[in-house]
Design an enzyme around this catalytic site. Sequence first.
Site, PDB file in Angstrom:
ATOM      1  N   ILE A  69      91.315  49.384  46.991  1.00 28.49           N
ATOM      2  CA  ILE A  69      92.125  50.027  45.966  1.00 28.49           C
ATOM      3  C   ILE A  69      91.160  50.210  44.803  1.00 28.49           C
ATOM      4  O   ILE A  69      90.469  49.271  44.403  1.00 28.49           O
ATOM      5  CB  ILE A  69      93.374  49.197  45.590  1.00 28.49           C
ATOM      6  CG1 ILE A  69      94.159  49.832  44.438  1.00 28.49           C
ATOM      7  CG2 ILE A  69      93.052  47.747  45.274  1.00 28.49           C
ATOM      8  CD1 ILE A  69      95.531  49.162  44.153  1.00 28.49           C
ATOM      9  N   SER A  70      91.047  51.433  44.305  1.00 27.50           N
ATOM     10  CA  SER A  70      90.050  51.720  43.274  1.00 27.50           C
ATOM     11  C   SER A  70      90.286  50.872  42.030  1.00 27.50           C
ATOM     12  O   SER A  70      91.417  50.476  41.722  1.00 27.50           O
ATOM     13  CB  SER A  70      90.089  53.198  42.884  1.00 27.50           C
ATOM     14  OG  SER A  70      89.827  54.025  43.992  1.00 27.50           O
TER      15      SER A  70
END
Length: 223
Positions: A69-70
């Site tokens: 997840i960025s």
Amino acid sequence: MASPTKREDNYRHKKLRSDLVQTLREKGIRDEKVLAAIEKIPRHFFLDDAFERIAYEDRAFPIASEQTISQPYTVAFQTQLLDIQKYDRVLEIGTGSFYQSCVLAEMGARTFTIERQQELYQWVEDFFFRSKYPSIKRFFGDGFAGLPTFAPFDKILITAGAPFIPPKLLEQLKVGGLMIIPVGADGSQQMLRVTKLEDGKILEEVMGQFSFVPMLEGTNQKA
Ligand code: SAH
């Protein structure tokens, strides 16, 4: 990854979110609509229970299928560059945890998102929070092909490191539209803002250096 079942969002989570928004402001994020969306969406819902306490640190986290997840700053930076307006038709490549898709939808974008990992696609299918944003259209497939049936798009966002600007995605962008895409090899990409101009020309601007998991061809059916 997070269990797909419902979890609580308490005052402590809300305080951590407002601190995160403050950090993003200090790092230069100015788009109030982006900051409001991040303040509203419970990021800890998208992560494994083991990461609940640190879900609001400004860093990337592992999710399933060896993806990430960025980092919140990266989500905020890319979304700010997209200059989202209500009702924009936006195509996202790399659904991953579904967090970025929710940020776009929260800002009023008509959001389409593609994921190539079946395991992640399925995880989102079962994720309780999905019902909060029923208008988001999700697809299992190869982002290099885009979604020709739903084109053209006002904005296209690539959330994986691309080897080049995929020609089919450029075709699916409206004239005057924007594509935000990190381009480069293994673990180091230049963030490009690509503007499609009237006469078929494109304008490319380098907006910084980032590190993403790679954008890969084809799909991975292993669920
Ligand atoms: N936007 C995501 C970030 C996920 S990381 C989030 O908010 O969590 C990048 C994602 O891009 C990974 O899930 C990876 O599987 C996906 N991806 C990589 N290449 C792709 C392709 N060709 N088509 C669709 N998704 C792709």
